[in-house]
Design an enzyme around this catalytic site. Structure first.
Site, PDB file in Angstrom:
ATOM      1  N   SER A  99      -9.950  -0.815   6.091  1.00  0.00           N
ATOM      2  CA  SER A  99      -9.303  -0.653   4.783  1.00  0.00           C
ATOM      3  C   SER A  99      -8.594  -1.887   4.247  1.00  0.00           C
ATOM      4  CB  SER A  99      -8.306   0.506   4.837  1.00  0.00           C
ATOM      5  OG  SER A  99      -9.000   1.713   4.954  1.00  0.00           O
ATOM      6  N   LYS A 103       0.846  -1.196   0.000  1.00  0.00           N
ATOM      7  CA  LYS A 103       0.000   0.000   0.000  1.00  0.00           C
ATOM      8  C   LYS A 103       0.883   1.249   0.000  1.00  0.00           C
ATOM      9  CE  LYS A 103      -3.947   2.011   2.443  1.00  0.00           C
ATOM     10  NZ  LYS A 103      -4.905   1.866   3.542  1.00  0.00           N
ATOM     11  N   SER A 149      -9.533   1.473   2.043  1.00  0.00           N
ATOM     12  CA  SER A 149      -8.693   2.308   1.231  1.00  0.00           C
ATOM     13  C   SER A 149      -7.538   1.552   0.568  1.00  0.00           C
ATOM     14  CB  SER A 149      -8.134   3.450   2.085  1.00  0.00           C
ATOM     15  OG  SER A 149      -7.331   2.946   3.117  1.00  0.00           O
TER      16      SER A 149
END
Lengths: 100, 480
Positions: free
Chosen positions: B175, B76, B150
């Site tokens: 997320s 990420k 996310s």
């Protein structure tokens, strides 16, 4: 219960504290959205009594952890400046905006 | 049913004795990565082929053959990787190439992983659909739909690639679970503090948890084993390592594996909030599970009512202080400072480069911490968190695990997302936020499809009971 009217002036002031300059259009839009979030969501916590409880700053118990305060190898000056643009580099330092 | 040759363990075993496996798998994944970028699927935020090939050469010459030997890992964007642009999906950090690796990256490299690329995400993790950013990832099952957020790029790419691969995600309010659910992959979020946050571009310090996204629980837990454990660089790190046992999938005893999972419960308040078609897939799975374990219902009335409010106050308060450091100096976007007072310079850079959602959250968080409001909002929400954790703890006295559909709907279309107001948008996190607010470990497992889109089941365990969680995740995978 917090009795507060969410106005454009208040949002402008809060934004300024957070070093954000809003356009008139943003101010208009954010004021109405922020009002919704505070009234519909944040103020909901008024309903719940938690006066006898401790605050959970972390979700799981944490203990203080200490380590020896000893110098170790870190970035060299060149490495520390690696992400600084040329315009803001001066004699191995970072040139910042004026403070006075 | 998961087969042995689908697992990362199988690949690593082959790779250790035959390096061509590493090369072939890497070529395949690079080809697929570039193909996905050319098609505009936007899973990848930054990729540097030279850095990847350098790692391949180091590995070829290395004598140490670790647990992730030759496994390509995507990360990420909010987790820093040395020399690879890392900007947490934000324009304000454009061009930032970190001088160091996050602890999780260091640990993965030590076990022979190849750090492949950074994945797309909502700016700083502010979102449920990975739409609050410039490169919006598209769901591999339907490009008109979201990957979730996310950690959207991590979920999307894990579902997209056919190569052996793992992804490191991060969850603040859901997320990891959300994109895992929307993209039909496995998402494992550990107890708060199990994995070091050193090198994470923070969203909210008391909520952020780095975790694993993989094709199945066996793979995700292997990654958690590698990245968890002691780190002096993070004072909230618990100093505990998640251990993995060796396994042979052909001789797996599911009852033995789940010997500590005796009674579980569906959280009915969250279940009732979900769409009918999601419930249908979930019900079918629960029926199958009843053969192995006793399933009851439980209610968490305080969590369903107050978790979102407390979460958004804490999350925005912490975010607004974290983002104060982003001022257009030292790294990321920088401008000419000549003639400008520092207040004006910081305002200029921040106003021009934060997205709408970041500005909204900074304003909300600054408001909740302001003199006169701090006790009523920020401090109160921390006490509410205590009450909500207590509610979970009471449920865990009776049940080993708690279950609900991960998301109330399948992945929504982008035109549906555009119509949501901020309040409606925040409500989409209802099923994932409570466990995150309480720092509880949770796992999202893919359990089927509705409208040709994946549906996920979320399992929540008590603090540090990841073992029950992964045993149960494996049970789901082996009986499906």
């Amino acid at each position: 219960m917090v009795n507060i009217e969410i106005t454009k002036d208040l949002v402008k002031k809060v934004a300024k504290n957070a070093r954000l300059e809003l356009t008139e259009e943003e101010l208009e839009r954010f004021t109405s959205q922020i009002k919704d979030v505070i009234l519909d969501s944040f103020n909901k916590l008024d309903e719940i009594d938690v006066s006898d409880l401790e605050a959970s700053f972390q979700p799981i118990e944490q203990k203080n952890k200490f380590r020896k305060d000893e110098p170790n190898q870190n970035f060299s000056q060149d490495e520390a400046l690696k992400n600084v643009i040329e315009k803001l580099k001066e004699n191995g330092y970072i040139k910042g905006p004026k403070a006075m | 049913m998961i087969k042995q040759d689908e697992t990362i363990k199988h690949f690593v075993n082959l790779a250790k004795s035959d390096f061509s496996q590493v090369e072939e798998n890497l070529s395949k994944i690079i080809f697929e990565l570039q193909h996905s970028q050319n098609k505009g699927l936007n899973y990848i935020e930054s990729f540097d082929e030279q850095l990847v090939l350098k790692q391949l050469e180091n590995l070829r010459n290395s004598n140490k053959k670790g647990k992730l030997f030759g496994v390509p890992i995507t990360v990420k964007d909010a987790i820093v990787v040395k020399d690879l642009e890392s900007k947490a999906g934000s324009r304000i950090l454009a061009g930032y190439k970190p001088q160091f690796d996050a602890t999780v990256i260091k640990k993965a490299r030590e076990e022979g992983a190849i750090i492949l690329a950074k994945t797309t995400q909502d700016e700083f993790g502010f979102g449920t659909f990975s739409t609050n950013t410039i490169k919006v990832p598209k769901n591999p099952f339907d490009q008109n739909r979201s990957c979730g957020g996310s950690s959207g790029g991590s979920g999307g790419f894990t579902a997209y690639t056919s190569a052996y691969h793992l992804s490191i995600g991060e969850s603040t309010g859901g997320s990891i679970a959300c994109p895992a659910s929307y993209c039909g992959v496995n998402g494992l979020t550990p107890t708060y503090g199990l994995v070091s946050r050193n090198g994470l571009i923070d969203y909210a310090n008391s909520l952020d948890k780095i975790g694993a996204i993989g094709r199945n629980t066996f793979d995700s837990e292997l990654l958690l084993n590698v990245i968890s454990g002691k780190d002096e660089m993070d004072s909230t790190n618990l100093g505990i390592n998640y251990a993995v046992d060796d396994y042979d999938l052909d001789a797996l005893d599911l009852n033995e594996l789940n010997k500590d999972v005796n009674k579980i419960a569906v959280i009915k308040d969250f279940y009732e909030f979900c769409d009918q078609d999601v419930k249908k897939v979930f019900d079918k799975q629960i029926e199958k599970l009843r053969e192995f374990v006793e399933v009851e219902e439980v209610s968490l009335p305080l969590n369903v009512k107050y978790a979102l409010s407390a979460y958004y106050i804490i999350a925005t308060s912490e975010a607004s202080t974290n983002l104060a450091k982003l001022s257009g100096l030292r790294y990321g976007i920088q401008e000419d400072v000549d003639g400008l007072h520092f207040d004006d310079y910081f305002s200029l850079v921040r106003s021009a480069n934060f997205s709408d959602e970041a500005k909204r959250r900074i304003i909300l968080g600054t408001f909740a911490r302001m003199s006169g409001f701090r006790d009523a909002y920020y401090l109160k929400s921390l006490k509410v968190r205590t009450k909500l954790i207590n509610e979970f703890k009471s449920a865990f006295k009776n049940y080993d695990l708690l279950l609900n559909p991960t998301m109330s709907t399948v992945a929504p279309r982008f035109d549906e997302i555009e119509k949501l107001t901020p309040i409606q948008n925040y409500a989409m996190d209802l099923c994932t936020v409570p466990a995150n607010l309480a720092g509880l470990p949770h796992l999202s497992s893919p359990i089927g499809f509705s409208q040709d889109m994946p549906v996920g089941l979320m399992t929540v365990a008590n603090h540090l009971e990841e073992k029950k969680l992964t045993a149960f995740g494996k049970l789901i995978e082996m009986i499906n």
